[in-house]
Motif scaffolding. Sequence first.
Motif, PDB file in Angstrom:
ATOM      1  N   LEU A 158       0.839  -1.201   0.000  1.00  0.00           N
ATOM      2  CA  LEU A 158       0.000   0.000   0.000  1.00  0.00           C
ATOM      3  C   LEU A 158       0.873   1.249   0.000  1.00  0.00           C
ATOM      4  O   LEU A 158       0.664   2.173  -0.788  1.00  0.00           O
ATOM      5  CB  LEU A 158      -0.934  -0.004   1.209  1.00  0.00           C
ATOM      6  N   ARG A 159       1.868   1.285   0.869  1.00  0.00           N
ATOM      7  CA  ARG A 159       2.716   2.483   0.960  1.00  0.00           C
ATOM      8  C   ARG A 159       3.478   2.728  -0.339  1.00  0.00           C
ATOM      9  O   ARG A 159       3.546   3.868  -0.820  1.00  0.00           O
ATOM     10  CB  ARG A 159       3.687   2.372   2.138  1.00  0.00           C
ATOM     11  N   SER A 193       2.595   1.801  -3.307  1.00  0.00           N
ATOM     12  CA  SER A 193       1.607   2.207  -4.318  1.00  0.00           C
ATOM     13  C   SER A 193       1.223   3.671  -4.153  1.00  0.00           C
ATOM     14  O   SER A 193       1.047   4.388  -5.150  1.00  0.00           O
ATOM     15  CB  SER A 193       0.367   1.311  -4.230  1.00  0.00           C
ATOM     16  N   GLN A 194       1.111   4.129  -2.915  1.00  0.00           N
ATOM     17  CA  GLN A 194       0.838   5.556  -2.669  1.00  0.00           C
ATOM     18  C   GLN A 194       1.981   6.406  -3.193  1.00  0.00           C
ATOM     19  O   GLN A 194       1.761   7.418  -3.863  1.00  0.00           O
ATOM     20  CB  GLN A 194       0.656   5.818  -1.172  1.00  0.00           C
ATOM     21  N   GLY A 252       1.907   6.806  -6.822  1.00  0.00           N
ATOM     22  CA  GLY A 252       0.709   7.417  -7.380  1.00  0.00           C
ATOM     23  C   GLY A 252      -0.165   6.437  -8.144  1.00  0.00           C
ATOM     24  O   GLY A 252      -0.842   6.822  -9.097  1.00  0.00           O
ATOM     25  N   ALA A 255      -3.309   4.559  -8.276  1.00  0.00           N
ATOM     26  CA  ALA A 255      -4.647   4.458  -7.679  1.00  0.00           C
ATOM     27  C   ALA A 255      -5.159   3.026  -7.705  1.00  0.00           C
ATOM     28  O   ALA A 255      -5.745   2.546  -6.720  1.00  0.00           O
ATOM     29  CB  ALA A 255      -5.618   5.378  -8.413  1.00  0.00           C
ATOM     30  N   THR A 279      -3.262   1.026  -5.022  1.00  0.00           N
ATOM     31  CA  THR A 279      -3.625   1.538  -3.696  1.00  0.00           C
ATOM     32  C   THR A 279      -4.989   1.000  -3.302  1.00  0.00           C
ATOM     33  O   THR A 279      -5.174   0.477  -2.196  1.00  0.00           O
ATOM     34  CB  THR A 279      -3.609   3.083  -3.690  1.00  0.00           C
ATOM     35  N   ASP A 280      -5.934   1.095  -4.197  1.00  0.00           N
ATOM     36  CA  ASP A 280      -7.295   0.602  -3.951  1.00  0.00           C
ATOM     37  C   ASP A 280      -7.283  -0.897  -3.652  1.00  0.00           C
ATOM     38  O   ASP A 280      -7.901  -1.362  -2.690  1.00  0.00           O
ATOM     39  CB  ASP A 280      -8.154   0.910  -5.181  1.00  0.00           C
ATOM     40  N   HIS A 317      -5.692   4.314   6.888  1.00  0.00           N
ATOM     41  CA  HIS A 317      -5.870   5.749   6.640  1.00  0.00           C
ATOM     42  C   HIS A 317      -4.620   6.547   6.983  1.00  0.00           C
ATOM     43  O   HIS A 317      -4.337   7.567   6.357  1.00  0.00           O
ATOM     44  CB  HIS A 317      -7.044   6.306   7.448  1.00  0.00           C
ATOM     45  N   ALA A 352       0.283   6.860   5.313  1.00  0.00           N
ATOM     46  CA  ALA A 352       1.140   7.893   4.724  1.00  0.00           C
ATOM     47  C   ALA A 352       1.832   8.725   5.801  1.00  0.00           C
ATOM     48  O   ALA A 352       2.864   9.344   5.542  1.00  0.00           O
ATOM     49  CB  ALA A 352       0.334   8.798   3.800  1.00  0.00           C
ATOM     50  N   ASN A 368       3.123  -1.231 -10.029  1.00  0.00           N
ATOM     51  CA  ASN A 368       2.735   0.181 -10.044  1.00  0.00           C
ATOM     52  C   ASN A 368       3.119   0.843 -11.354  1.00  0.00           C
ATOM     53  O   ASN A 368       2.319   1.586 -11.947  1.00  0.00           O
ATOM     54  CB  ASN A 368       3.409   0.950  -8.907  1.00  0.00           C
TER      55      ASN A 368
END
Length: 151
Positions: free
Chosen positions: A39-40, A42-43, A46, A48, A51-52, A69, A72, A133
């Motif tokens: 997740l990190r 992917s954030q 950028g 999406a 991340t989703d 949540h 980040a 990604n």
Amino acid sequence: MQRLNYIKASPRPFEHLSTLSRYFHDCGFPGGLLELVWLRASQLNGCAYCTDMHVADALKLGEAPRRLHLIAAWREANLYSPAERAALAWTEAVTNVQDGHVPDHVFEGLKPHFDERQIADLTYAIATINAWNRLAVAFRVPLPDTPAGVR
């Protein structure tokens, strides 16, 4: 709009990357660590779509929404274990290599929490999500109407 269906255009690399991704779910990482790391990254990239997907996968594994949540801002949140913090620092350093190096102190921070195989597997896992990604971002894979959450 998606630029290219890279899976259809070249299925063999997709199959190999998928096999590699599945390995990490069975290699012994504790709890939802892998999903937090993916997740990190992917954030940071950028992405999406990824991340989703990794939020949905983490929730399926029982991860607390609050931790997702705040991922980040993991340095400021006291919601992550020392091992998770070391893995997240490593994820950021390995993902953000544009300055040409990964700091020694970040690597040293892994050693109290992970053995050599785990460090290697974690690094392969980070490299793998970075590949996913880059594919999704480069080919503009659309965000699905509902969370993907599929491995």
